[in-house]
Design a protein around this motif. Structure first.
Motif, PDB file in Angstrom:
ATOM      1  N   HIS A 148       7.786  11.442   3.953  1.00 15.19           N
ATOM      2  CA  HIS A 148       8.260  10.347   3.194  1.00 15.19           C
ATOM      3  C   HIS A 148       9.487  10.231   2.572  1.00 15.19           C
ATOM      4  O   HIS A 148       9.448  10.873   2.161  1.00 15.19           O
ATOM      5  CB  HIS A 148       7.282   9.905   2.252  1.00 15.19           C
ATOM      6  N   GLY A 187       6.779   8.137   6.549  1.00 11.73           N
ATOM      7  CA  GLY A 187       6.276   6.881   5.720  1.00 11.73           C
ATOM      8  C   GLY A 187       7.291   6.440   5.188  1.00 11.73           C
ATOM      9  O   GLY A 187       8.045   7.053   4.126  1.00 11.73           O
ATOM     10  N   SER A 230       9.230   3.942   1.958  1.00 12.57           N
ATOM     11  CA  SER A 230       8.687   2.795   0.781  1.00 12.57           C
ATOM     12  C   SER A 230       9.659   1.825  -0.222  1.00 12.57           C
ATOM     13  O   SER A 230      11.143   3.152  -0.473  1.00 12.57           O
ATOM     14  CB  SER A 230       8.076   3.538  -0.768  1.00 12.57           C
ATOM     15  N   VAL A 274       4.089   5.252  10.056  1.00 15.32           N
ATOM     16  CA  VAL A 274       2.913   5.214   9.674  1.00 15.32           C
ATOM     17  C   VAL A 274       2.735   4.592   8.753  1.00 15.32           C
ATOM     18  O   VAL A 274       1.016   4.437   8.617  1.00 15.32           O
ATOM     19  CB  VAL A 274       1.993   6.309   9.936  1.00 15.32           C
ATOM     20  N   TYR A 275       3.357   4.358   7.962  1.00 14.98           N
ATOM     21  CA  TYR A 275       3.079   3.340   6.427  1.00 14.98           C
ATOM     22  C   TYR A 275       4.696   3.082   5.962  1.00 14.98           C
ATOM     23  O   TYR A 275       5.519   4.112   5.675  1.00 14.98           O
ATOM     24  CB  TYR A 275       2.687   4.794   5.435  1.00 14.98           C
ATOM     25  N   TRP A 276       4.307   1.508   6.009  1.00 13.88           N
ATOM     26  CA  TRP A 276       5.422   0.878   5.348  1.00 13.88           C
ATOM     27  C   TRP A 276       4.460  -0.194   4.270  1.00 13.88           C
ATOM     28  O   TRP A 276       3.886  -0.107   4.334  1.00 13.88           O
ATOM     29  CB  TRP A 276       5.556  -0.103   6.498  1.00 13.88           C
ATOM     30  N   ASN A 277       5.749   0.002   3.334  1.00 14.34           N
ATOM     31  CA  ASN A 277       5.425  -0.585   2.145  1.00 14.34           C
ATOM     32  C   ASN A 277       6.264  -0.929   0.809  1.00 14.34           C
ATOM     33  O   ASN A 277       7.761  -0.637   0.522  1.00 14.34           O
ATOM     34  CB  ASN A 277       4.484  -0.260   0.803  1.00 14.34           C
ATOM     35  N   GLU A 293       2.564   5.870  -3.957  1.00  7.75           N
ATOM     36  CA  GLU A 293       2.918   5.790  -2.611  1.00  7.75           C
ATOM     37  C   GLU A 293       3.265   6.902  -1.857  1.00  7.75           C
ATOM     38  O   GLU A 293       2.708   7.110  -0.659  1.00  7.75           O
ATOM     39  CB  GLU A 293       4.857   5.199  -2.483  1.00  7.75           C
ATOM     40  N   ALA A 352      -0.947   7.308  -1.019  1.00 13.64           N
ATOM     41  CA  ALA A 352      -0.467   6.438   0.704  1.00 13.64           C
ATOM     42  C   ALA A 352      -0.612   6.692   1.760  1.00 13.64           C
ATOM     43  O   ALA A 352      -0.660   6.733   2.742  1.00 13.64           O
ATOM     44  CB  ALA A 352      -0.545   4.705   0.266  1.00 13.64           C
ATOM     45  N   ALA A 353       1.107   7.539   1.916  1.00 16.28           N
ATOM     46  CA  ALA A 353       1.601   7.431   2.796  1.00 16.28           C
ATOM     47  C   ALA A 353       1.315   8.948   3.431  1.00 16.28           C
ATOM     48  O   ALA A 353       0.789   9.115   4.821  1.00 16.28           O
ATOM     49  CB  ALA A 353       3.069   6.863   2.293  1.00 16.28           C
ATOM     50  N   VAL A 376      -2.378   8.967   5.426  1.00 10.78           N
ATOM     51  CA  VAL A 376      -3.100   8.699   6.502  1.00 10.78           C
ATOM     52  C   VAL A 376      -1.876   9.648   8.022  1.00 10.78           C
ATOM     53  O   VAL A 376      -2.490   9.543   8.776  1.00 10.78           O
ATOM     54  CB  VAL A 376      -2.091   7.121   7.200  1.00 10.78           C
TER      55      VAL A 376
END
Length: 380
Positions: A191, A323, A325, A347-350, A370, A373-374, A377
Motif C-alpha cells: 500500500h 493499494g 490512497s 486491488v484498492y484505490w481511493n 486506508e 481497507a487496502a 482485500v
C-alpha cells in the motif's frame, strides 16, 4: 542479505546534547526579513524566530523520547549496518505482519499515532531508514532504495515473517515499491500513499480535469519546491555542514516542507505559499521530528539517500496486489489509468478529501483506515 544480531535498544539522548541545543538556539545569527509577505521565499523570519524560541524555552524532547521508548525498540545489524526499528506484536492471533517505511524529512515518529489502531490487526515493524534517526550512517555508497528494500525483506524474514505486507510514503513509497517488485516471494502486497510512476504520454491530448490538477501541482513542485532534492542528490555533504552546525537551519529545512506538503490551507491548485503549517501539525509535532534529525546529526546522512538512489531510480512494473490512497495535497499524484501503467494489480484505490504528503502524521485516523481497507482485500 545477512541479518546479524538483533538486540533491544533504548533511546536516551544525553542531557548535555539538549543543553548544547538550547545554547545554540540562543546564539542564532539571523538573516534579514524576506521581501515578500508570504512563504514564497521560504520560512518567514518572524515565524522562524517564534518557533525557535518555543524550541528553546518550552519544547520537551523527553516527551517524545518516552513515547518512542513506550514501544519495543531494537537494533539489527544488516549487511554491516545497524538498523533501528520498532517492533510491535499484536495480541490478535490472526494478526498479519506489516512493515511501515517513512521518508524524508520524516521518521518513525510520524507513525506513532497509528500504532494503536493498526496493531489491533497487524504485527508492526517500523524501521528507521539508513542514515536516519537512530539507524547507523552508511559508510559505503550502496544504500539505495533497492538495497534498503532487500534489507527490509531480510529483516522481516529474520523476525519470522516469511509472508508480509509493506506500506510507505515518500522514500518509503519507493522502498515499498522495490519490495513489491523485487521480493514478491515474501511480500504479499503493498500500500502506498505516494504513487510513484509516470503519466501516460498517450493521454496528454485528452486529460481529465483531475489529471490537469495533478500535473499543475507537480509542475509547481518541480519549478519552485524541489531545490532541496537537487541539493541532496548532487551535493549532500555540502548542505550537511550548515545543517549540522545550525539547529535553526535544520529546523527551517524541515519546517518548510511541513508547510508546503501538508493540507494546511493552501491556495487553489496547491501552490504552497498560502496556509500555515500549524493548521496541519502542531509546534511539538514538527519539533519532535526536527529534534530527532538534530540530536542524531542526520542532515547529511539522510540527504545521501537521494545521491545513492536518484542515479539508478526507475519505474519497474509491480505485480503484487497494490493499494493506492491519494491525499489531495500530495506532491505527486497519478490518475488510476496512469498508475496502471506501473502497478499491474491494483486491488484498492481511493481518493481522499483532506490530507497531504505526511499522511500518517497529519491524518492518522484516515491513514489507518486506508491501510486497513487496502490490506483487508489482500491475502497472505
Amino acid at each position: 542479505m545477512q541479518v546479524g544480531t538483533i538486540r533491544p535498544f533504548t533511546i536516551d539522548v544525553p542531557q548535555s546534547a539538549l543543553e548544547d541545543l538550547k545554547a545554540r538556539l540562543a546564539n542564532t545569527r539571523w538573516p534579514e526579513k524576506e521581501t515578500v509577505d508570504d512563504w514564497d521565499q521560504g520560512v518567514p523570519l518572524a515565524y522562524a524566530q517564534d518557533l525557535a524560541a518555543y524550541w528553546r524555552d518550552e519544547y520537551d524532547w523527553r516527551k517524545v523520547e518516552a513515547r518512542l521508548n513506550g514501544h519495543p525498540n531494537f537494533l539489527a545489524t544488516i549487511d554491516g549496518l545497524d538498523i533501528h526499528f520498532l517492533h510491535i506484536r499484536s495480541d490478535n492471533p490472526d494478526a498479519r505482519p506489516l512493515v511501515l517505511t517513512h521518508g524524508w524529512p520524516g521518521s518513525v515518529i510520524e507513525f506513532l499515532d497509528v500504532v494503536e489502531p493498526l496493531s489491533a490487526d497487524y504485527h508492526l515493524v517500523i524501521p528507521s531508514l539508513p542514515g536516519y534517526g537512530f539507524s547507523g550512517k552508511p559508510t559505503e555508497a550502496k544504500w539505495s532504495v533497492e538495497h534498503i528494500a532487500a534489507a527490509w525483506d531480510a529483516l522481516m524474514v529474520a523476525l519470522g515473517y516469511t509472508r508480509y505486507f509493506a506500506q510507505g510514503g515518500d522514500w518509503g513509497s519507493a522502498v515499498t515499491c522495490a519490495i513489491g517488485g523485487n521480493h514478491a516471494d515474501h511480500c504479499a502486497g503493498i500500500h502506498v500513499n505516494m504513487i510513484v510512476g509516470q503519466p501516460d504520454p498517450a493521454t496528454m491530448a485528452d486529460l481529465t480535469d483531475d489529471e490537469k490538477a495533478y500535473l499543475a501541482r507537480f509542475q509547481w513542485y518541480r519549478t519552485k519546491d524541489n531545490g532541496y532534492s537537487t541539493q541532496h542528490a548532487t551535493r549532500p555533504q555540502t548542505v550537511g555542514y550548515g545543517l549540522a552546525d545550525s539547529p535553526v537551519g535544520q529546523m527551517c529545512w524541515i519546517v518548510e516542507k511541513c508547510h508546503g506538503w501538508t493540507d494546511c490551507g493552501h491556495q487553489p491548485g496547491g501552490q504552497s505559499i498560502g496556509g500555515h503549517p500549524e493548521n496541519a501539525l502542531s509546534k511539538d509535532a514538527m519539533l519532535d521530528t526536527v529534534s530527532l534529525y538534530w540530536l542524531t546529526n542526520s542532515a547529511a546522512s539522510s540527504a545521501r539517500l537521494y545521491w545513492h538512489s536518484f542515479a539508478q531510480f526507475g519505474f519497474g512494473e509491480i505485480h503484487v496486489p497494490t493499494g493506492c490512497s491519494l491525499f489531495p495535497l500530495e506532491i505527486m499524484r497519478l490518475s488510476r489509468r496512469w498508475a496502471e501503467g506501473r502497478y499491474k494489480n491494483i486491488v484498492y484505490w481511493n481518493e481522499l478529501d483532506r490530507g497531504g504528503h505526511f499522511a500518517a502524521w497529519e491524518q492518522p485516523d484516515l491513514f489507518a483506515a486506508e491501510v486497513r481497507a487496502a490490506f483487508g482485500v489482500m491475502a497472505l
